[in-house]
Design a protein around this motif. Structure first.
Motif, PDB file in Angstrom:
ATOM      1  N   GLU A 159      -8.688   6.422   1.246  1.00 50.66           N
ATOM      2  CA  GLU A 159      -8.597   5.337   0.256  1.00 50.66           C
ATOM      3  C   GLU A 159      -9.593   4.222   0.576  1.00 50.66           C
ATOM      4  O   GLU A 159     -10.293   3.717  -0.297  1.00 50.66           O
ATOM      5  CB  GLU A 159      -7.182   4.741   0.291  1.00 50.66           C
ATOM      6  CG  GLU A 159      -6.348   5.070  -0.923  1.00 50.66           C
ATOM      7  CD  GLU A 159      -4.981   4.379  -0.864  1.00 50.66           C
ATOM      8  OE1 GLU A 159      -4.838   3.345  -0.177  1.00 50.66           O
ATOM      9  OE2 GLU A 159      -4.055   4.889  -1.512  1.00 50.66           O
ATOM     10  N   ARG A 218       0.835  -1.196   0.000  1.00 48.38           N
ATOM     11  CA  ARG A 218       0.000   0.000   0.000  1.00 48.38           C
ATOM     12  C   ARG A 218       0.873   1.251   0.000  1.00 48.38           C
ATOM     13  O   ARG A 218       1.793   1.382   0.782  1.00 48.38           O
ATOM     14  CB  ARG A 218      -0.923  -0.004   1.229  1.00 48.38           C
ATOM     15  CG  ARG A 218      -2.016   1.038   1.177  1.00 48.38           C
ATOM     16  CD  ARG A 218      -3.005   0.841   2.300  1.00 48.38           C
ATOM     17  NE  ARG A 218      -3.993  -0.191   2.014  1.00 48.38           N
ATOM     18  CZ  ARG A 218      -5.074  -0.003   1.270  1.00 48.38           C
ATOM     19  NH1 ARG A 218      -5.313   1.159   0.726  1.00 48.38           N
ATOM     20  NH2 ARG A 218      -5.921  -0.980   1.085  1.00 48.38           N
ATOM     21  N   GLU A 268     -12.758   3.156  -1.793  1.00 50.29           N
ATOM     22  CA  GLU A 268     -12.772   1.847  -2.464  1.00 50.29           C
ATOM     23  C   GLU A 268     -13.772   0.868  -1.859  1.00 50.29           C
ATOM     24  O   GLU A 268     -14.282  -0.007  -2.557  1.00 50.29           O
ATOM     25  CB  GLU A 268     -11.369   1.217  -2.395  1.00 50.29           C
ATOM     26  CG  GLU A 268     -10.331   1.963  -3.216  1.00 50.29           C
ATOM     27  CD  GLU A 268      -8.938   1.382  -3.008  1.00 50.29           C
ATOM     28  OE1 GLU A 268      -8.823   0.324  -2.355  1.00 50.29           O
ATOM     29  OE2 GLU A 268      -7.976   1.994  -3.491  1.00 50.29           O
TER      30      GLU A 268
END
Length: 313
Positions: free
Chosen positions: A56, A45, A60
């Motif tokens: 994030e 990551r 997502e």
């Protein structure tokens, strides 16, 4: 007698207060723990900061993703803190027998309480690490997906596919990590004694919050590399060596994981996710100690045990 100290109302009040305080504090700061765990386990990551990784995850995986696995974590935390606070205060009462406590006695009692806590609650933490990471979008392609429908199903699947021993994955680093709460309690109790300077008084909310934060910050920074290894082992994606000796195997695994991490990311790689961990753990511990002290002192006041709550502490 020792048995009356172990089964005393005072130990029970401390245990319930500690469990309630930790559950409330963890719920408030839970997304920070999600960010920390993702940084520790998902090597590839790119996002480095806590706000970036949380943004994030939300983008997502949805708005509720930072709270994924909240229920098993809260169950584990409640049991874990109940056991730890109960053992710490009953062992302390049994050992001191009316004497003043010292940093040395606090550390030894903290280690003993930690060992009991680890052996009793590690299976819960293994399951909650799996559930917390289930359904996550990982950057590391080697991570296998799991399909647990809840706490009981996770227990059943882990025992069936990996054996009963897998429920104690990461136990050895966890036993080494009993130094974390032991150091934390030693510093916390020591600072509390300094602030009181021999006068049995109730500390202010700000005093409790600050000394709780300082104690946890020191303990976390000192033991953080082992916490990262513990998370990786609990996640169960690391192929452990097959030595006959479990202890040798555990030591070799920990050494191997530490060395590999240092080689890949440098010495700072051992502290990957520390910012997220410190932010989460310091705020959570400070709020937990504040709630714990308030709940305990309120309960003792109602029970008419006000003085005994402060003496020898």
């Amino acid at each position: 007698t020792m048995s009356s100290e172990v089964f005393s109302y005072e130990s029970l009040v401390h245990a319930v207060s500690g469990a309630m305080g930790s559950v409330t504090a963890m719920t408030v700061f839970f997304p920070l723990d999600t960010a920390r765990l993702r940084l520790q386990v998902d090597d590839n990551r790119k996002a480095k900061s806590t706000p970036a990784i949380l943004a994030e995850i939300i983008k997502e995986e949805g708005l509720l993703a930072p709270y994924r696995g909240w229920f098993p974590v809260i169950c584990s935390l409640c049991c874990s803190n109940f056991v730890y606070f109960y053992c710490f205060h009953s062992l302390k009462a049994g050992w001191l027998k009316g004497q003043k406590s010292t940093p040395g006695s606090d550390l030894i009692i903290g280690i003993a309480a930690g060992v009991v806590n680890v052996l009793v609650t590690t299976p819960l933490w293994v399951v909650n690490t799996r559930l917390k990471l289930q359904g996550s979008k990982f950057r590391n392609a080697d991570i296998r997906s799991t399909n647990y429908s809840g706490i009981l199903d996770a227990f059943v699947q882990i025992i069936r596919d990996e054996g009963v021993g897998a429920l104690w994955n990461g136990t050895f680093p966890s036993l080494l990590l009993v130094m974390n709460p032991a150091i934390q309690f030693m510093i916390y109790e020591g600072l509390k004694r300094q602030l009181r300077r021999g006068v049995p008084r109730e500390l202010s909310s700000l005093e409790v919050f600050i000394i709780g934060a300082v104690a946890k910050a020191v303990a976390t920074t000192v033991t953080y590399p082992l916490q990262t290894i513990q998370s990786i082992l609990r996640f169960g994606q690391f192929n452990e060596s097959t030595d006959k000796s479990k202890l040798l195997s555990s030591l070799r695994t920990i050494k191997c994981l530490l060395v590999n991490r240092a080689r890949r990311f440098g010495m700072l790689g051992l502290f990957k996710g520390l910012e997220a961990k410190l932010l989460q753990t310091v705020l959570t511990a400070a709020l937990m100690f504040l709630l714990y002290e308030k709940i305990a002192s309120c309960t003792f006041r109602v029970m008419g045990l006000k003085n005994s709550h402060y003496k020898n502490r």
